[in-house]
Design a protein around this motif. Structure first.
Motif, PDB file in Angstrom:
ATOM      1  N   GLN A   1     133.769 -30.607 -79.545  1.00 10.22           N
ATOM      2  CA  GLN A   1     133.087 -28.904 -78.598  1.00 10.22           C
ATOM      3  C   GLN A   1     133.258 -28.343 -77.897  1.00 10.22           C
ATOM      4  O   GLN A   1     133.560 -27.171 -78.417  1.00 10.22           O
ATOM      5  CB  GLN A   1     132.079 -29.812 -77.406  1.00 10.22           C
ATOM      6  N   PRO A   2     135.162 -28.393 -77.378  1.00  5.71           N
ATOM      7  CA  PRO A   2     135.948 -27.754 -77.072  1.00  5.71           C
ATOM      8  C   PRO A   2     136.767 -26.386 -78.323  1.00  5.71           C
ATOM      9  O   PRO A   2     136.688 -25.450 -77.718  1.00  5.71           O
ATOM     10  CB  PRO A   2     136.726 -28.057 -75.913  1.00  5.71           C
ATOM     11  N   LEU A   3     136.585 -27.046 -79.298  1.00  2.00           N
ATOM     12  CA  LEU A   3     137.072 -25.949 -80.007  1.00  2.00           C
ATOM     13  C   LEU A   3     135.994 -25.478 -80.548  1.00  2.00           C
ATOM     14  O   LEU A   3     136.396 -23.692 -80.682  1.00  2.00           O
ATOM     15  CB  LEU A   3     137.661 -26.739 -81.682  1.00  2.00           C
ATOM     16  N   LEU A   4     134.805 -25.731 -81.073  1.00  2.00           N
ATOM     17  CA  LEU A   4     134.017 -24.878 -81.512  1.00  2.00           C
ATOM     18  C   LEU A   4     133.237 -23.826 -80.179  1.00  2.00           C
ATOM     19  O   LEU A   4     133.488 -22.408 -80.324  1.00  2.00           O
ATOM     20  CB  LEU A   4     132.343 -25.873 -81.241  1.00  2.00           C
ATOM     21  N   ASP A   5     133.383 -23.684 -79.046  1.00  2.00           N
ATOM     22  CA  ASP A   5     133.404 -23.091 -77.989  1.00  2.00           C
ATOM     23  C   ASP A   5     134.760 -22.464 -77.751  1.00  2.00           C
ATOM     24  O   ASP A   5     134.251 -20.684 -78.174  1.00  2.00           O
ATOM     25  CB  ASP A   5     133.166 -24.020 -76.449  1.00  2.00           C
ATOM     26  N   LEU A   6     135.666 -22.760 -78.283  1.00  2.00           N
ATOM     27  CA  LEU A   6     136.846 -21.838 -78.299  1.00  2.00           C
ATOM     28  C   LEU A   6     136.760 -20.708 -78.875  1.00  2.00           C
ATOM     29  O   LEU A   6     136.980 -19.572 -79.504  1.00  2.00           O
ATOM     30  CB  LEU A   6     138.069 -22.984 -78.313  1.00  2.00           C
ATOM     31  N   PHE A   7     136.203 -21.169 -80.463  1.00  2.00           N
ATOM     32  CA  PHE A   7     136.076 -20.094 -81.869  1.00  2.00           C
ATOM     33  C   PHE A   7     134.613 -19.627 -81.317  1.00  2.00           C
ATOM     34  O   PHE A   7     135.043 -18.112 -81.506  1.00  2.00           O
ATOM     35  CB  PHE A   7     135.269 -21.076 -83.430  1.00  2.00           C
ATOM     36  N   VAL A   8     133.345 -20.108 -80.845  1.00  2.00           N
ATOM     37  CA  VAL A   8     132.706 -18.362 -80.861  1.00  2.00           C
ATOM     38  C   VAL A   8     133.574 -17.851 -79.389  1.00  2.00           C
ATOM     39  O   VAL A   8     132.817 -16.591 -79.859  1.00  2.00           O
ATOM     40  CB  VAL A   8     131.749 -19.623 -80.160  1.00  2.00           C
ATOM     41  N   ALA A   9     133.968 -17.934 -78.229  1.00  2.00           N
ATOM     42  CA  ALA A   9     134.540 -17.251 -77.417  1.00  2.00           C
ATOM     43  C   ALA A   9     135.283 -16.326 -78.510  1.00  2.00           C
ATOM     44  O   ALA A   9     135.456 -15.066 -77.903  1.00  2.00           O
ATOM     45  CB  ALA A   9     135.138 -18.353 -76.105  1.00  2.00           C
TER      46      ALA A   9
ATOM     47  N   VAL B   1     131.363 -13.936 -82.267  1.00  2.00           N
ATOM     48  CA  VAL B   1     130.362 -13.997 -82.502  1.00  2.00           C
ATOM     49  C   VAL B   1     129.330 -15.170 -81.772  1.00  2.00           C
ATOM     50  O   VAL B   1     129.843 -16.084 -80.591  1.00  2.00           O
ATOM     51  CB  VAL B   1     130.372 -14.779 -84.036  1.00  2.00           C
ATOM     52  N   THR B   2     127.794 -15.310 -82.135  1.00  2.00           N
ATOM     53  CA  THR B   2     127.024 -16.189 -81.239  1.00  2.00           C
ATOM     54  C   THR B   2     126.937 -17.774 -81.721  1.00  2.00           C
ATOM     55  O   THR B   2     127.863 -17.816 -82.962  1.00  2.00           O
ATOM     56  CB  THR B   2     125.362 -16.020 -81.773  1.00  2.00           C
ATOM     57  N   SER B   3     126.805 -19.307 -81.244  1.00  2.00           N
ATOM     58  CA  SER B   3     126.892 -19.948 -81.463  1.00  2.00           C
ATOM     59  C   SER B   3     126.254 -20.652 -81.852  1.00  2.00           C
ATOM     60  O   SER B   3     126.936 -21.189 -82.972  1.00  2.00           O
ATOM     61  CB  SER B   3     126.736 -20.890 -80.024  1.00  2.00           C
ATOM     62  N   GLY B   4     125.051 -19.931 -82.313  1.00  2.00           N
ATOM     63  CA  GLY B   4     125.025 -19.760 -84.606  1.00  2.00           C
ATOM     64  C   GLY B   4     125.562 -19.484 -85.379  1.00  2.00           C
ATOM     65  O   GLY B   4     125.329 -20.143 -86.240  1.00  2.00           O
TER      66      GLY B   4
ATOM     67  N   ALA C   1     128.448 -19.230 -85.575  1.00  2.00           N
ATOM     68  CA  ALA C   1     129.339 -20.208 -85.317  1.00  2.00           C
ATOM     69  C   ALA C   1     129.403 -21.644 -86.313  1.00  2.00           C
ATOM     70  O   ALA C   1     129.550 -21.683 -86.965  1.00  2.00           O
ATOM     71  CB  ALA C   1     129.975 -20.354 -84.080  1.00  2.00           C
ATOM     72  N   ASN C   2     128.172 -21.626 -86.065  1.00  2.00           N
ATOM     73  CA  ASN C   2     127.684 -23.347 -86.179  1.00  2.00           C
ATOM     74  C   ASN C   2     127.409 -22.993 -87.844  1.00  2.00           C
ATOM     75  O   ASN C   2     128.078 -24.017 -88.703  1.00  2.00           O
ATOM     76  CB  ASN C   2     126.968 -23.104 -85.850  1.00  2.00           C
ATOM     77  N   ILE C   3     126.804 -21.755 -88.541  1.00  2.69           N
ATOM     78  CA  ILE C   3     126.315 -21.552 -89.852  1.00  2.69           C
ATOM     79  C   ILE C   3     127.800 -21.637 -90.915  1.00  2.69           C
ATOM     80  O   ILE C   3     128.472 -22.235 -91.143  1.00  2.69           O
ATOM     81  CB  ILE C   3     125.805 -20.186 -89.737  1.00  2.69           C
ATOM     82  N   LEU C   4     129.077 -20.512 -89.979  1.00  7.55           N
ATOM     83  CA  LEU C   4     130.186 -20.369 -90.521  1.00  7.55           C
ATOM     84  C   LEU C   4     130.805 -22.203 -90.769  1.00  7.55           C
ATOM     85  O   LEU C   4     131.812 -22.534 -91.839  1.00  7.55           O
ATOM     86  CB  LEU C   4     131.061 -19.643 -89.413  1.00  7.55           C
ATOM     87  N   VAL C   5     131.114 -22.495 -89.751  1.00  7.25           N
ATOM     88  CA  VAL C   5     131.676 -24.064 -89.565  1.00  7.25           C
ATOM     89  C   VAL C   5     131.503 -24.483 -91.180  1.00  7.25           C
ATOM     90  O   VAL C   5     131.941 -25.486 -91.470  1.00  7.25           O
ATOM     91  CB  VAL C   5     131.348 -24.721 -88.349  1.00  7.25           C
ATOM     92  N   GLN C   6     129.566 -24.878 -90.950  1.00 12.90           N
ATOM     93  CA  GLN C   6     129.289 -25.538 -91.442  1.00 12.90           C
ATOM     94  C   GLN C   6     129.167 -24.663 -93.074  1.00 12.90           C
ATOM     95  O   GLN C   6     129.114 -26.115 -94.408  1.00 12.90           O
ATOM     96  CB  GLN C   6     127.606 -25.390 -91.303  1.00 12.90           C
ATOM     97  N   SER C   7     128.790 -23.797 -93.158  1.00 12.26           N
ATOM     98  CA  SER C   7     129.214 -23.269 -94.771  1.00 12.26           C
ATOM     99  C   SER C   7     130.898 -23.264 -95.648  1.00 12.26           C
ATOM    100  O   SER C   7     130.677 -23.065 -96.468  1.00 12.26           O
ATOM    101  CB  SER C   7     128.087 -21.222 -94.659  1.00 12.26           C
TER     102      SER C   7
ATOM    103  N   ALA D   1     138.559 -29.514 -87.808  1.00 16.31           N
ATOM    104  CA  ALA D   1     139.191 -29.399 -86.787  1.00 16.31           C
ATOM    105  C   ALA D   1     140.554 -28.498 -87.192  1.00 16.31           C
ATOM    106  O   ALA D   1     141.328 -27.991 -86.601  1.00 16.31           O
ATOM    107  CB  ALA D   1     139.854 -30.211 -86.274  1.00 16.31           C
ATOM    108  N   GLY D   2     141.584 -28.580 -88.358  1.00 22.71           N
ATOM    109  CA  GLY D   2     142.382 -28.073 -88.820  1.00 22.71           C
ATOM    110  C   GLY D   2     142.722 -26.909 -88.773  1.00 22.71           C
ATOM    111  O   GLY D   2     143.239 -25.823 -88.791  1.00 22.71           O
ATOM    112  N   SER D   3     141.683 -25.955 -89.806  1.00 22.50           N
ATOM    113  CA  SER D   3     141.779 -25.573 -90.346  1.00 22.50           C
ATOM    114  C   SER D   3     141.220 -23.640 -89.007  1.00 22.50           C
ATOM    115  O   SER D   3     141.204 -23.098 -88.668  1.00 22.50           O
ATOM    116  CB  SER D   3     140.755 -24.851 -91.432  1.00 22.50           C
ATOM    117  N   MET D   4     139.961 -24.798 -88.040  1.00 22.28           N
ATOM    118  CA  MET D   4     139.920 -24.677 -86.867  1.00 22.28           C
ATOM    119  C   MET D   4     141.032 -24.026 -86.223  1.00 22.28           C
ATOM    120  O   MET D   4     140.518 -22.990 -85.229  1.00 22.28           O
ATOM    121  CB  MET D   4     138.519 -24.850 -86.340  1.00 22.28           C
ATOM    122  N   THR D   5     141.597 -25.015 -86.003  1.00 23.39           N
ATOM    123  CA  THR D   5     142.587 -24.029 -85.110  1.00 23.39           C
ATOM    124  C   THR D   5     143.581 -23.558 -85.351  1.00 23.39           C
ATOM    125  O   THR D   5     144.090 -22.872 -84.340  1.00 23.39           O
ATOM    126  CB  THR D   5     143.331 -25.817 -84.900  1.00 23.39           C
ATOM    127  N   LYS D   6     143.604 -23.373 -86.909  1.00 20.63           N
ATOM    128  CA  LYS D   6     145.100 -22.655 -86.948  1.00 20.63           C
ATOM    129  C   LYS D   6     143.774 -21.105 -86.768  1.00 20.63           C
ATOM    130  O   LYS D   6     143.827 -19.681 -86.210  1.00 20.63           O
ATOM    131  CB  LYS D   6     144.380 -22.668 -88.459  1.00 20.63           C
TER     132      LYS D   6
END
Length: 188
Positions: free
Chosen positions: A17-25, A29-32, A34-40, A45-50
């Motif tokens: 959750q905080p990784l997703l929150d950081l990605f959004v912040a 982009v909106t959280s919606g 961000a969710n689409i980007l993460v899923q699509s 987590a590894g690529s998200m942290t980068k």
């Protein structure tokens, strides 16, 4: 040890959750979205942290230097702890000898140069340290996510917030690692 292995998996999952929150912040982009980007894009987590670190560095002076420093450290800690978590969760466990609080884990898919299976030993204390480390990392990631929009915080206030986090994290770590094991009579 089984209980602690389960707690490690749970504590690691809480970091999502905080990784997703950081990605959004940091992406803006909106959280919606961000969710689409993460899923699509099937972001893990590894690529998200980068991506988070790259976006934080791209913001340069727009991100408070204390947040950037803490974020860099928290993600580094997360990556190290994730590697250990993966060993704990995915490697093959051997039974512990009676009376010991340690067990060997191995990965038949990984071999040393001589062809022998890669293995290592985890003690109960090491598992607890990993579990508590993930709690502290979650707290640091979550705090960075909450503070990212407030990069205009006064310098001294920001330093105090992180000093408070360090103080509380140390107390939690010390308290959790000092808890005694339940006696056989207390176990279900």
């Amino acid at each position: 040890m089984k209980q602690e292995i389960g707690q490690i998996v749970v504590n690691h999952a809480h970091c999502d959750q905080p990784l997703l929150d950081l990605f959004v912040a940091l992406s803006g982009v909106t959280s919606g979205t961000a969710n689409i980007l993460v899923q699509s894009l099937n972001l893990k987590a590894g690529s998200m942290t980068k991506a988070i670190l790259d976006m934080a560095k791209m913001r340069g002076t727009g991100l408070h230097p204390d947040i950037l420093g803490r974020l860099t450290t928290a993600i580094s800690d997360y990556r190290k702890l994730s590697l250990l978590r993966n060993e704990v969760a995915h490697w093959q466990w051997s039974p512990s000898p009676d009376g010991t609080q340690a067990a060997e884990v191995s990965n038949i898919m990984r071999r040393d140069a001589d062809g022998s299976v890669v293995s290592k030993e985890f003690t109960l204390h090491q598992l607890k340290q990993l579990s508590v480390g993930l709690i502290a990392t979650f707290s640091a990631l979550d705090l960075c996510a909450r503070l990212t929009p407030y990069s205009d915080f006064p310098e001294q206030a920001m330093k105090q917030v992180f000093a408070n986090l360090d103080n509380v994290s140390t107390k939690v770590k010390d308290a959790l690692l000092a808890l005694p094991e339940p006696s056989a009579e207390e176990l279900p």
